[in-house]
Design an enzyme around this catalytic site. Structure first.
Site, PDB file in Angstrom:
ATOM      1  N   SER A 276      32.611  36.346  47.007  1.00  0.00           N
ATOM      2  CA  SER A 276      31.228  35.912  46.573  1.00  0.00           C
ATOM      3  C   SER A 276      31.110  34.679  46.253  1.00  0.00           C
ATOM      4  CB  SER A 276      30.613  37.141  45.736  1.00  0.00           C
ATOM      5  OG  SER A 276      31.372  37.226  44.423  1.00  0.00           O
TER       6      SER A 276
ATOM      7  N   SER B 125      26.014  34.122  58.872  1.00  0.00           N
ATOM      8  CA  SER B 125      27.285  34.062  58.785  1.00  0.00           C
ATOM      9  C   SER B 125      28.242  34.680  59.884  1.00  0.00           C
ATOM     10  CB  SER B 125      27.548  35.055  57.599  1.00  0.00           C
ATOM     11  OG  SER B 125      28.843  35.273  57.461  1.00  0.00           O
TER      12      SER B 125
ATOM     13  N   GLU C 211      24.570  34.227  41.105  1.00  0.00           N
ATOM     14  CA  GLU C 211      24.850  35.438  41.443  1.00  0.00           C
ATOM     15  C   GLU C 211      24.483  36.426  40.403  1.00  0.00           C
ATOM     16  OE1 GLU C 211      29.169  35.746  42.395  1.00  0.00           O
ATOM     17  OE2 GLU C 211      29.082  38.097  42.089  1.00  0.00           O
TER      18      GLU C 211
ATOM     19  N   HIS D 259      38.346  40.409  32.457  1.00  0.00           N
ATOM     20  CA  HIS D 259      37.090  40.903  31.657  1.00  0.00           C
ATOM     21  C   HIS D 259      36.840  40.039  30.235  1.00  0.00           C
ATOM     22  CE1 HIS D 259      35.240  43.874  34.257  1.00  0.00           C
ATOM     23  NE2 HIS D 259      36.186  44.155  34.672  1.00  0.00           N
TER      24      HIS D 259
ATOM     25  N   GLY E  55      38.514  41.585  45.618  1.00  0.00           N
ATOM     26  CA  GLY E  55      38.933  40.994  44.227  1.00  0.00           C
ATOM     27  C   GLY E  55      39.424  39.841  44.243  1.00  0.00           C
ATOM     28  N   LEU E  56      39.039  39.055  45.396  1.00  0.00           N
ATOM     29  CA  LEU E  56      39.684  37.608  45.627  1.00  0.00           C
ATOM     30  C   LEU E  56      38.368  36.750  45.539  1.00  0.00           C
ATOM     31  CD1 LEU E  56      42.454  38.078  48.113  1.00  0.00           C
ATOM     32  CD2 LEU E  56      42.512  38.129  45.735  1.00  0.00           C
TER      33      LEU E  56
ATOM     34  N   ASP F   1      35.222  32.882  38.292  1.00  0.00           N
ATOM     35  CA  ASP F   1      35.187  32.757  39.753  1.00  0.00           C
ATOM     36  C   ASP F   1      34.499  31.378  39.929  1.00  0.00           C
ATOM     37  OD1 ASP F   1      36.450  35.365  39.361  1.00  0.00           O
ATOM     38  OD2 ASP F   1      34.996  36.439  40.465  1.00  0.00           O
TER      39      ASP F   1
ATOM     40  N   ASP G  33      35.747  36.727  30.331  1.00  0.00           N
ATOM     41  CA  ASP G  33      34.858  35.688  30.556  1.00  0.00           C
ATOM     42  C   ASP G  33      33.410  35.844  30.402  1.00  0.00           C
ATOM     43  OD1 ASP G  33      34.624  37.176  32.776  1.00  0.00           O
ATOM     44  OD2 ASP G  33      34.621  35.722  34.361  1.00  0.00           O
TER      45      ASP G  33
HETATM   46  P1  ADP Z   1      34.475  39.887  45.982  1.00  0.00           P
HETATM   47  O1  ADP Z   1      33.896  38.741  45.411  1.00  0.00           O
HETATM   48  O2  ADP Z   1      35.794  40.228  45.537  1.00  0.00           O
HETATM   49  O3  ADP Z   1      34.993  39.608  47.566  1.00  0.00           O
HETATM   50  P2  ADP Z   1      32.022  41.019  46.143  1.00  0.00           P
HETATM   51  O4  ADP Z   1      31.489  42.233  46.374  1.00  0.00           O
HETATM   52  O5  ADP Z   1      31.744  40.471  44.877  1.00  0.00           O
HETATM   53  O6  ADP Z   1      33.493  40.939  46.255  1.00  0.00           O
HETATM   54  O7  ADP Z   1      31.317  40.236  47.091  1.00  0.00           O
HETATM   55  C1  ADP Z   1      31.518  40.443  48.698  1.00  0.00           C
HETATM   56  C2  ADP Z   1      30.084  40.029  49.190  1.00  0.00           C
HETATM   57  O8  ADP Z   1      29.845  38.542  49.353  1.00  0.00           O
HETATM   58  C3  ADP Z   1      30.080  40.722  50.540  1.00  0.00           C
HETATM   59  O9  ADP Z   1      29.945  41.887  50.876  1.00  0.00           O
HETATM   60  C4  ADP Z   1      28.953  39.726  51.303  1.00  0.00           C
HETATM   61  O10 ADP Z   1      27.789  40.465  50.981  1.00  0.00           O
HETATM   62  C5  ADP Z   1      29.204  38.511  50.709  1.00  0.00           C
HETATM   63  N1  ADP Z   1      30.418  37.472  51.528  1.00  0.00           N
HETATM   64  C6  ADP Z   1      31.436  37.371  51.233  1.00  0.00           C
HETATM   65  N2  ADP Z   1      31.934  36.587  52.007  1.00  0.00           N
HETATM   66  C7  ADP Z   1      30.865  36.349  53.093  1.00  0.00           C
HETATM   67  C8  ADP Z   1      30.829  35.370  54.288  1.00  0.00           C
HETATM   68  N3  ADP Z   1      31.674  34.706  54.616  1.00  0.00           N
HETATM   69  N4  ADP Z   1      29.644  35.604  54.596  1.00  0.00           N
HETATM   70  C9  ADP Z   1      28.710  36.507  54.263  1.00  0.00           C
HETATM   71  N5  ADP Z   1      28.506  37.021  53.094  1.00  0.00           N
HETATM   72  C10 ADP Z   1      29.868  36.933  52.420  1.00  0.00           C
HETATM   73 MG    MG Z   2      32.734  38.920  43.760  1.00  0.00          MG
END
Ligand code: ADP
Ligand code: MG
Length: 377
Positions: free
Chosen positions: A109, A50, A141, A17, A105-106, A153, A19
């Site tokens: 997105s 996807s 984003e 937190h 959390g990895l 990120d 950044d």
């Molecule tokens: P994090 O970034 O920590 O994994 P977020 O809530 O920021 O969590 O992002 C997760 C979201 O990103 C998912 O709910 C989906 O909408 C999108 N996402 C992640 N990976 C994929 C993928 N392989 N295909 C489509 N959407 C994805």
């Molecule tokens: Mg994310």
């Protein structure tokens, strides 16, 4: 002809937190992947699919519609930002696949944004520098998904280097690759442990914390106009403003000010090869995220408290935006496997959930991994 591009995930070693108020972060890219396969279409349409979702999104090249509030917004947001720069790719079909755990959390997105973005750049022969590209993905984003994330990120997933952590100054957007092994944290492993509690940056706690922090920052900057942001402030300056800000804003700011110092100290510890000092900073950082920043949860606290009692563990903390997700642990190499087993055993006993754990190497970011050049040509 179809072409495929990939982006890794990331784990943040230290600097949480910090950044979006000009502070320091120290993440690394880890060997999970999002793959974006892009192929031409001949019908003036774009399509997004996807392997993780059944819905397909298709629209005309001239279409400029807003986000739909689903997974496709992360990729379409990147297209929108490219269009704002005047790049109008020819029609394409983009297909996402990969193994980054979603919402853990990895940063799945940012991995999606960066993989999609690299594919669209190559497809349209558009060149951007690493920095311009990471900022573009962050804007996607922020403005299309409406998720108030900082720059960490997208930056690390774009710019990371194998076997190195990445120290990012999030105000100047300058960075240094810090070696993890030669002289660095030699003989240790970075282990990510997933509490399996889902977090979401787009809703809830993350945005609340960000607002509380920004209220405190505004008070501080009014008192000390020479400061550019919270990243410039020291603890004394913050303390002198305590009475003028809501108590929770003071605590959130105190987390950030102390966290920036911990990142500076951590880099010194890494350069000195002092895993013990690095681990102690991780433990302090966790106490600060859980206490002052109020963004841990019972499961994560249990993982951290258990980890530090296990043989070979130098330190552990929550990683990522908070409210669930993963912990990151620094563990002696020869104790790593047993560490994972014992942590999982104890978590299973307490919460009846298997905490997936990953012993992670630091891998290349998307620019290196896909052979793109660092600077725009
Ligand atoms: P994090 O970034 O920590 O994994 P977020 O809530 O920021 O969590 O992002 C997760 C979201 O990103 C998912 O709910 C989906 O909408 C999108 N996402 C992640 N990976 C994929 C993928 N392989 N295909 C489509 N959407 C994805
Ligand atoms: Mg994310």
């Amino acid at each position: 002809m179809q072409r495929s591009f990939s982006a890794p995930a990331r784990v943040n070693l230290l600097g949480e937190h910090t950044d979006y108020t000009g502070g320091l972060v120290l993440p690394m890219a880890i060997p999970f992947k999002t793959v974006a396969a892009i192929s031409p279409r001949d019908d003036e349409q774009y399509s997004f699919a996807s392997a993780s979702y059944t819905s397909v999104r298709e629209f005309a090249r001239s279409d400029r519609s807003e986000g739909r509030g689903d997974w496709s917004d992360y990729s379409v947001g990147v297209l929108r930002e490219l269009q704002k720069l005047g790049t109008e790719p020819r029609s394409f079909a983009l297909m996402l696949d990969g193994n980054v755990p979603l919402g853990a959390g990895l940063s799945s997105s940012a991995s999606v944004e960066v993989a999609s973005g690299v594919a669209m750049l190559a497809y349209s022969d558009r060149k951007l520098s690493m920095k311009e590209f990471a900022l573009l993905c962050q804007r996607a984003e922020n403005s299309y998904v409406h998720s108030p994330c900082g720059i960490m990120d997208q930056f690390v997933i774009t710019a990371a280097k194998k076997d190195h952590a990445l120290l990012i100054d999030t105000r100047a957007l300058t960075y240094q690759h810090i070696p993890l092994q030669e002289g660095g944290l030699h003989g240790t492993r970075v282990i990510v442990c997933n509490s399996m509690v889902k977090h979401s940056v787009a809703t809830g706690g993350y945005g609340d914390r960000r607002r509380e922090l920004e209220v405190g920052q505004a008070v501080l900057l009014q008192r000390y106009p020479q400061l550019r942001d919270l990243g410039d402030a020291n603890l004394q300056q913050l303390q002198s403003c305590e009475a003028d800000m809501p108590p929770e804003s003071f605590l959130r700011c105190r987390h950030v000010v102390t966290e920036n110092q911990r990142v500076r100290d951590a880099v010194i510890a890494m350069r000195a090869g002092d895993a013990k000092a690095f681990g102690a900073l991780m433990v302090q950082a966790h106490a600060s995220m859980s206490g002052d920043f109020a963004s841990s949860c019972e499961e994560i606290d249990f993982l951290v408290e258990t980890a530090v009692t296990l043989p070979g563990c130098f330190g552990a903390r929550i990683t990522g935006g908070g409210f669930g997700g993963c912990t990151v642990n620094l563990v002696r190499e020869d104790a790593a496997q047993q560490f994972v087993e014992r942590l999982q055993e104890q978590y299973l006993e307490r919460f009846h959930v298997k905490a997936e754990s990953y012993i992670c190497d630091a891998v290349d970011g998307a620019f290196r991994a896909n052979g793109l050049s660092e600077e725009a040509e």
